[in-house]
Design an enzyme around this catalytic site. Structure first.
Site, PDB file in Angstrom:
ATOM      1  N   LYS A  23       0.694  -1.192   0.012  1.00  0.00           N
ATOM      2  CA  LYS A  23       0.212   0.277  -0.093  1.00  0.00           C
ATOM      3  C   LYS A  23       1.186   1.397  -0.144  1.00  0.00           C
ATOM      4  O   LYS A  23       0.436   2.210  -0.848  1.00  0.00           O
ATOM      5  CB  LYS A  23      -0.666  -0.118   1.507  1.00  0.00           C
ATOM      6  CG  LYS A  23      -1.467   1.703   1.820  1.00  0.00           C
ATOM      7  CD  LYS A  23      -2.179   1.362   3.094  1.00  0.00           C
ATOM      8  CE  LYS A  23      -1.496   1.708   4.243  1.00  0.00           C
ATOM      9  NZ  LYS A  23      -1.464   3.164   4.294  1.00  0.00           N
ATOM     10  N   ASN A  24       1.878   1.093   0.543  1.00  0.00           N
ATOM     11  CA  ASN A  24       2.738   2.713   1.043  1.00  0.00           C
ATOM     12  C   ASN A  24       3.362   2.322   0.014  1.00  0.00           C
ATOM     13  O   ASN A  24       3.898   3.564   0.118  1.00  0.00           O
ATOM     14  CB  ASN A  24       4.001   2.683   2.588  1.00  0.00           C
ATOM     15  CG  ASN A  24       2.769   2.859   3.775  1.00  0.00           C
ATOM     16  OD1 ASN A  24       1.321   2.697   3.442  1.00  0.00           O
ATOM     17  ND2 ASN A  24       3.326   2.580   4.683  1.00  0.00           N
ATOM     18  N   ARG A  96      -4.972  10.404   4.636  1.00  0.00           N
ATOM     19  CA  ARG A  96      -4.019  11.393   4.551  1.00  0.00           C
ATOM     20  C   ARG A  96      -2.893  11.323   3.334  1.00  0.00           C
ATOM     21  O   ARG A  96      -2.114  12.067   2.611  1.00  0.00           O
ATOM     22  CB  ARG A  96      -2.555  10.776   5.489  1.00  0.00           C
ATOM     23  CG  ARG A  96      -1.775  12.337   6.049  1.00  0.00           C
ATOM     24  CD  ARG A  96      -0.965  11.385   7.239  1.00  0.00           C
ATOM     25  NE  ARG A  96       0.330  11.347   6.826  1.00  0.00           N
ATOM     26  CZ  ARG A  96       1.058  12.512   7.192  1.00  0.00           C
ATOM     27  NH1 ARG A  96      -0.603  13.627   7.880  1.00  0.00           N
ATOM     28  NH2 ARG A  96       1.667  13.465   7.519  1.00  0.00           N
ATOM     29  N   CYS A 120      -8.640  18.795   9.763  1.00  0.00           N
ATOM     30  CA  CYS A 120      -7.850  19.975  10.432  1.00  0.00           C
ATOM     31  C   CYS A 120      -6.747  19.944  11.702  1.00  0.00           C
ATOM     32  O   CYS A 120      -6.015  19.991  12.165  1.00  0.00           O
ATOM     33  CB  CYS A 120      -8.842  21.237  11.266  1.00  0.00           C
ATOM     34  SG  CYS A 120      -9.613  22.433   9.736  1.00  0.00           S
ATOM     35  N   ARG A 125       0.457  14.674  13.366  1.00  0.00           N
ATOM     36  CA  ARG A 125       1.350  14.550  11.807  1.00  0.00           C
ATOM     37  C   ARG A 125       1.090  15.692  10.936  1.00  0.00           C
ATOM     38  O   ARG A 125       0.425  15.791  10.108  1.00  0.00           O
ATOM     39  CB  ARG A 125      -0.120  13.144  11.352  1.00  0.00           C
ATOM     40  CG  ARG A 125       0.298  11.736  12.215  1.00  0.00           C
ATOM     41  CD  ARG A 125      -0.477  10.878  11.343  1.00  0.00           C
ATOM     42  NE  ARG A 125       0.001   9.903  10.305  1.00  0.00           N
ATOM     43  CZ  ARG A 125      -0.033   8.653   9.516  1.00  0.00           C
ATOM     44  NH1 ARG A 125      -1.353   8.466  10.088  1.00  0.00           N
ATOM     45  NH2 ARG A 125       0.722   8.828   8.799  1.00  0.00           N
ATOM     46  N   PRO A 126       1.958  16.447  11.361  1.00  0.00           N
ATOM     47  CA  PRO A 126       1.962  17.307  10.840  1.00  0.00           C
ATOM     48  C   PRO A 126       2.782  17.047   8.916  1.00  0.00           C
ATOM     49  O   PRO A 126       3.072  16.728   9.086  1.00  0.00           O
ATOM     50  CB  PRO A 126       3.476  18.481  11.862  1.00  0.00           C
ATOM     51  CG  PRO A 126       4.059  17.555  12.361  1.00  0.00           C
ATOM     52  CD  PRO A 126       2.982  16.097  12.683  1.00  0.00           C
ATOM     53  N   ILE A 127       2.649  18.350   8.530  1.00  0.00           N
ATOM     54  CA  ILE A 127       3.203  18.198   7.260  1.00  0.00           C
ATOM     55  C   ILE A 127       3.813  19.325   6.751  1.00  0.00           C
ATOM     56  O   ILE A 127       4.618  19.898   5.299  1.00  0.00           O
ATOM     57  CB  ILE A 127       1.836  18.252   6.204  1.00  0.00           C
ATOM     58  CG1 ILE A 127       1.145  19.572   6.307  1.00  0.00           C
ATOM     59  CG2 ILE A 127       1.655  17.119   6.078  1.00  0.00           C
ATOM     60  CD1 ILE A 127       0.194  19.576   5.201  1.00  0.00           C
ATOM     61  N   ASP A 311       4.412   0.299  12.102  1.00  0.00           N
ATOM     62  CA  ASP A 311       3.919  -0.179  11.788  1.00  0.00           C
ATOM     63  C   ASP A 311       3.556  -2.008  11.772  1.00  0.00           C
ATOM     64  O   ASP A 311       2.264  -2.802  11.872  1.00  0.00           O
ATOM     65  CB  ASP A 311       3.747  -0.052   9.578  1.00  0.00           C
ATOM     66  CG  ASP A 311       3.103   1.113   9.191  1.00  0.00           C
ATOM     67  OD1 ASP A 311       2.674   1.785  10.263  1.00  0.00           O
ATOM     68  OD2 ASP A 311       3.231   2.187   8.259  1.00  0.00           O
ATOM     69  N   ARG A 403      -8.782  -0.518   4.909  1.00  0.00           N
ATOM     70  CA  ARG A 403      -7.746   0.554   4.538  1.00  0.00           C
ATOM     71  C   ARG A 403      -6.393  -0.278   3.861  1.00  0.00           C
ATOM     72  O   ARG A 403      -5.569   0.210   2.466  1.00  0.00           O
ATOM     73  CB  ARG A 403      -7.448   1.478   5.363  1.00  0.00           C
ATOM     74  CG  ARG A 403      -8.877   2.310   5.379  1.00  0.00           C
ATOM     75  CD  ARG A 403      -8.103   3.507   6.394  1.00  0.00           C
ATOM     76  NE  ARG A 403      -6.690   4.425   5.824  1.00  0.00           N
ATOM     77  CZ  ARG A 403      -5.702   4.852   6.779  1.00  0.00           C
ATOM     78  NH1 ARG A 403      -6.274   5.047   8.329  1.00  0.00           N
ATOM     79  NH2 ARG A 403      -4.983   4.555   6.655  1.00  0.00           N
TER      80      ARG A 403
END
Ligand code: UD1
Length: 420
Positions: A23-24, A96, A120, A125-127, A311, A403
């Site tokens: 997936k990643n 995300r 918001c 988990r900032p970007i 993970d 997911r």
């Protein structure tokens, strides 16, 4: 009706199971197809909701997407006609990974808008690393009211030196993609080294780009005019494989994972071997052999690759809950990633969480209970706990698990578990 997974615990796991693409890896590669002027055919892709959502977002931008072959893992994407540069709406907030589209869209169109991923509530988990890197390539960013608006005065990004304050996987991928069409050379230092980064670089190079050094902490990208289309098979999912390896270790038995790459799972192999489990294999298969009587491997800390993957932390905790002795898990990547501890406790596990550490005293058996999946990997951990427990376990909120796992119930049933 809400979907639930029901497990009668106590069966050994025996047999084989095929592992599909990661997936990643698939998610950033799908974002990267925005840079391709021809049709891209991806193979061995799992049919999971995160990927379906990403394809829907690509469609909404104007891409032609065919999933006729998805049952066998084939997806075809043609981004030639993409003409929209705003990635907003419900789906964007839900996944995300929509942030991955920012680099490719801005570098192709010289502008772009993305909703803050996850709405918001991005709190822990900032970007900021993504955005600081884009600024270093000449992008002006206006980040207000949950919308990130990007523009480039000259219309073209310009290569530059970017030092990441932390080796973020997503930021490394986003910036690699942004640099593909930038003028000149970009050097990303303190880059993430995960196998999925190498896979994205291999994809870019296979489509006509020029990325060197992926898999090390310094990645060099020389800008090109555009990428072409073609065929690509992303790497196997090391987290799905790792989940089933841990399941076999806990339940006892012998499981063969076809298509999985043991080279990507060195840290888990070391931990399992310390507990007394046999792990063998190569780049194309993994075999796990366990008698189900595990001994504590001591203290395990999640780290960036090649360290122990965050993970797999929840699944590891489920295993340590039934491993003789006291074990400690330290979660270094994410702040609030221990919600599964409480659910495991409902099943009789003895776990104390103190800040970023969990102290786990192994019990002989867990007891089946009604538990919740609070997130993707935490949900998978509850399924594993159910496999190893006495009696019936019911896991709710299965949509989180879907997911990232195409068919966790079918896979485990194929290995002899009593699960529906
Ligand atoms: C990716 C994986 C996810 C995995 C994680 C860590 C995908 C789609 N997801 O997520 O499954 O758990 O790597 O291996 O590949 N950070 C910042 N600022 C940023 C970005 C990140 O401070 O701009 C911090 C995060 O809060 C976190 C750490 O960096 O503490 C690692 O995050 P990152 O490597 O970016 O994870 P993701 O790419 O989101």
């Amino acid at each position: 009706m809400q979907k639930k997974i029901i497990i009668e615990g106590g069966r050994r796991l025996e047999g084989s199971c095929r592992i599909k693409a990661a997936k990643n890896s698939v998610l950033p590669i799908l974002a990267c197809t925005v840079l391709c002027s021809g049709e891209v055919r991806l193979h061995n892709c799992p049919n999971i909701s995160d990927i379906r959502d990403m394809l829907e977002i690509l469609r909404s931008l104007g891409a032609k997407v065919s999933t006729h072959g998805i049952i066998s893992g084939d997806i075809t994407i043609d981004c030639r006609y993409v003409d929209k540069t705003a990635v907003t709406g419900d789906l964007t907030s839900a996944i995300r990974s929509s942030i991955f589209l920012l680099g490719p869209i801005v570098t192709r169109f010289g502008q772009g808008i993305v909703s803050s991923p996850g709405g918001c509530q991005i709190g822990s988990r900032p970007i900021d690393i993504h955005l600081d890197g884009l600024k270093a390539l000449g992008v002006d960013i206006d980040d207000q009211n949950c919308l990130i608006r990007c523009s480039v005065k000259t219309g073209k990004l310009v290569g530059g030196d970017i030092r990441l304050k932390m080796p973020s996987v997503g930021a490394t991928e986003n910036l690699m993609m942004a640099a593909v069409l930038a003028v000149g050379r970009t050097v990303i230092s303190n880059a993430a080294k995960e196998p999925e980064i190498v896979d994205l670089a291999n994809f870019i190079n296979a489509m006509g780009g020029n990325v060197q050094g992926a898999g090390t902490s310094e990645i060099v990208i020389d800008g090109v005019d555009g990428l072409v289309g073609g065929d690509f098979t992303p790497i196997p999912d090391r987290i799905v494989a790792g989940t089933y390896m841990i399941g076999c270790a806990m339940c006892g038995g012998c499981v063969r994972l076809e298509g999985a790459n043991l080279g990507h799972l060195g840290a888990l192999q070391t931990v399992l071997e310390k507990t007394g489990v046999g792990v063998f294999g190569d780049s194309n298969h993994i075999i796990v052999e366990s008698n189900g009587n595990l001994i504590s491997p001591g203290r395990i800390e999640t780290e960036v690759y090649p360290g122990f993957a965050t993970d797999l932390q929840a699944q590891l905790m489920a295993m340590l809950a039934v491993t003789k002795g006291e074990s400690i898990i330290v979660e270094n990547l994410f702040e609030t990633r221990f919600r599964h501890a409480e659910e495991l406790t409902k099943m009789g596990a003895d776990i104390d969480v103190v800040n970023k550490s969990a102290i786990i005293k192994g019990v002989k058996r867990l007891v089946g209970a009604e538990v919740n999946a609070f997130d993707l990997r935490g949900g998978a951990a509850m399924v594993l706990a159910g496999l190893a427990a006495n009696g019936t376990t019911v896991v709710s909120d299965v949509h989180y698990i879907e997911r990232g796992y195409e068919n966790i119930v079918g896979d485990l049933r194929g290995l002899g578990a009593e699960i529906k």
